[in-house]
Design a protein around this motif. Structure first.
Motif, PDB file in Angstrom:
ATOM      1  N   TYR A  25      38.250  87.094 -10.420  1.00 36.76           N
ATOM      2  CA  TYR A  25      39.162  88.147  -9.958  1.00 36.76           C
ATOM      3  C   TYR A  25      38.485  89.490  -9.721  1.00 36.76           C
ATOM      4  O   TYR A  25      39.092  90.537  -9.909  1.00 36.76           O
ATOM      5  N   SER A  26      37.232  89.477  -9.343  1.00 38.30           N
ATOM      6  CA  SER A  26      36.552  90.733  -9.019  1.00 38.30           C
ATOM      7  C   SER A  26      35.408  90.423  -8.054  1.00 38.30           C
ATOM      8  O   SER A  26      35.090  89.267  -7.803  1.00 38.30           O
ATOM      9  N   ASP A  27      34.777  91.468  -7.569  1.00 39.72           N
ATOM     10  CA  ASP A  27      33.612  91.301  -6.705  1.00 39.72           C
ATOM     11  C   ASP A  27      32.458  90.644  -7.436  1.00 39.72           C
ATOM     12  O   ASP A  27      31.570  90.075  -6.822  1.00 39.72           O
ATOM     13  N   LEU A  28      32.465  90.728  -8.750  1.00 42.62           N
ATOM     14  CA  LEU A  28      31.409  90.112  -9.536  1.00 42.62           C
ATOM     15  C   LEU A  28      31.371  88.601  -9.304  1.00 42.62           C
ATOM     16  O   LEU A  28      30.318  87.985  -9.393  1.00 42.62           O
ATOM     17  N   GLY A  29      32.506  88.027  -8.944  1.00 40.43           N
ATOM     18  CA  GLY A  29      32.562  86.604  -8.624  1.00 40.43           C
ATOM     19  C   GLY A  29      31.642  86.249  -7.460  1.00 40.43           C
ATOM     20  O   GLY A  29      31.001  85.194  -7.461  1.00 40.43           O
ATOM     21  N   TYR A  30      31.579  87.129  -6.458  1.00 39.25           N
ATOM     22  CA  TYR A  30      30.684  86.895  -5.312  1.00 39.25           C
ATOM     23  C   TYR A  30      29.228  86.900  -5.764  1.00 39.25           C
ATOM     24  O   TYR A  30      28.444  86.033  -5.378  1.00 39.25           O
ATOM     25  N   TYR A  31      28.867  87.879  -6.588  1.00 40.09           N
ATOM     26  CA  TYR A  31      27.486  87.965  -7.047  1.00 40.09           C
ATOM     27  C   TYR A  31      27.133  86.774  -7.938  1.00 40.09           C
ATOM     28  O   TYR A  31      26.002  86.294  -7.909  1.00 40.09           O
ATOM     29  N   TYR A  32      28.096  86.309  -8.713  1.00 44.49           N
ATOM     30  CA  TYR A  32      27.904  85.126  -9.546  1.00 44.49           C
ATOM     31  C   TYR A  32      27.677  83.900  -8.659  1.00 44.49           C
ATOM     32  O   TYR A  32      26.764  83.106  -8.893  1.00 44.49           O
ATOM     33  N   TRP A  33      28.499  83.766  -7.640  1.00 44.19           N
ATOM     34  CA  TRP A  33      28.347  82.642  -6.707  1.00 44.19           C
ATOM     35  C   TRP A  33      26.988  82.704  -6.009  1.00 44.19           C
ATOM     36  O   TRP A  33      26.274  81.707  -5.925  1.00 44.19           O
ATOM     37  N   LEU A  34      26.629  83.887  -5.492  1.00 42.31           N
ATOM     38  CA  LEU A  34      25.362  84.057  -4.775  1.00 42.31           C
ATOM     39  C   LEU A  34      24.177  83.752  -5.689  1.00 42.31           C
ATOM     40  O   LEU A  34      23.219  83.086  -5.280  1.00 42.31           O
ATOM     41  N   TYR A  35      24.250  84.208  -6.912  1.00 42.97           N
ATOM     42  CA  TYR A  35      23.190  83.969  -7.897  1.00 42.97           C
ATOM     43  C   TYR A  35      23.026  82.465  -8.137  1.00 42.97           C
ATOM     44  O   TYR A  35      21.919  81.938  -8.122  1.00 42.97           O
ATOM     45  N   ASN A  36      24.124  81.778  -8.329  1.00 37.21           N
ATOM     46  CA  ASN A  36      24.056  80.330  -8.565  1.00 37.21           C
ATOM     47  C   ASN A  36      23.656  79.562  -7.311  1.00 37.21           C
ATOM     48  O   ASN A  36      22.939  78.572  -7.385  1.00 37.21           O
TER      49      ASN A  36
END
Length: 174
Positions: A25-36
């Motif tokens: 539920y935040s932009d951090l989800g995108y960075y988490y996805w990109l990192y993985n």
């Protein structure tokens, strides 16, 4: 010097707090996805898929392996990289202006308490990282005018394109 250690410890503490934030539920989800996602590609495949801002994507790819796939550690390191350049740039401004460095330390502690900046360090990671580095290179360029400053400022837009606006500073110093 001791104050640089203090700046680092402030960044590490804030980074640890950032590492506890939920990624849903935040932009951090995108960075988490990109990192993985970086862990599913070899470098050549990954590099060919970079849409823009190649320096951030390369940073993300390298950090995936340096941090051994630990996203929390990635957030800690990234947070330090968003705070430390600002703090050492302010330190330089204080020293060059003849202001005692104890005030730079106070400034760093106050800066670490800005909840808005802290909020953005886990929401708009690319923008804050680029802005932090741009501030550092502008201060460095103001006092040193060395090649690293010019190259660094030119490259921040490759972390986030909006940072190219800081290159206007070239016009002012040239």
């Amino acid at each position: 010097e001791t104050r640089y250690l203090i700046y680092m410890l402030l960044g590490l503490g804030l980074g640890f707090l950032n590492s506890t934030k939920p990624v849903e539920y935040s932009d951090l989800g995108y960075y988490y996805w990109l990192y993985n996602w970086a862990g599913t590609k070899n470098f050549i495949e990954y590099f060919h898929l970079i849409p823009k801002e190649p320096l951030y994507f390369i940073y993300n790819y390298l950090m995936r392996f340096i941090t051994l796939g630990n996203f929390g550690l990635f957030m800690i390191v990234s947070t330090v990289l968003m705070y430390f350049p600002v703090m050492i740039a302010c330190d330089r401004i204080f020293r060059e202006s003849g202001i005692p460095v104890k005030y730079a330390l106070i400034c760093a502690v106050v800066f670490a308490c800005f909840s808005e900046y802290f909020f953005y360090t886990a929401q708009i990671v690319r923008q804050v990282l680029a802005g932090s580095l741009a501030f550092y290179f502008i201060v460095r360029m103001t006092y040193s005018k060395d090649l690293i400053s010019y190259i660094g400022l030119a490259c921040v837009g490759l972390i986030h394109a909006s940072a190219f606006i800081f290159c206007v500073y070239y016009v002012l110093v040239l």
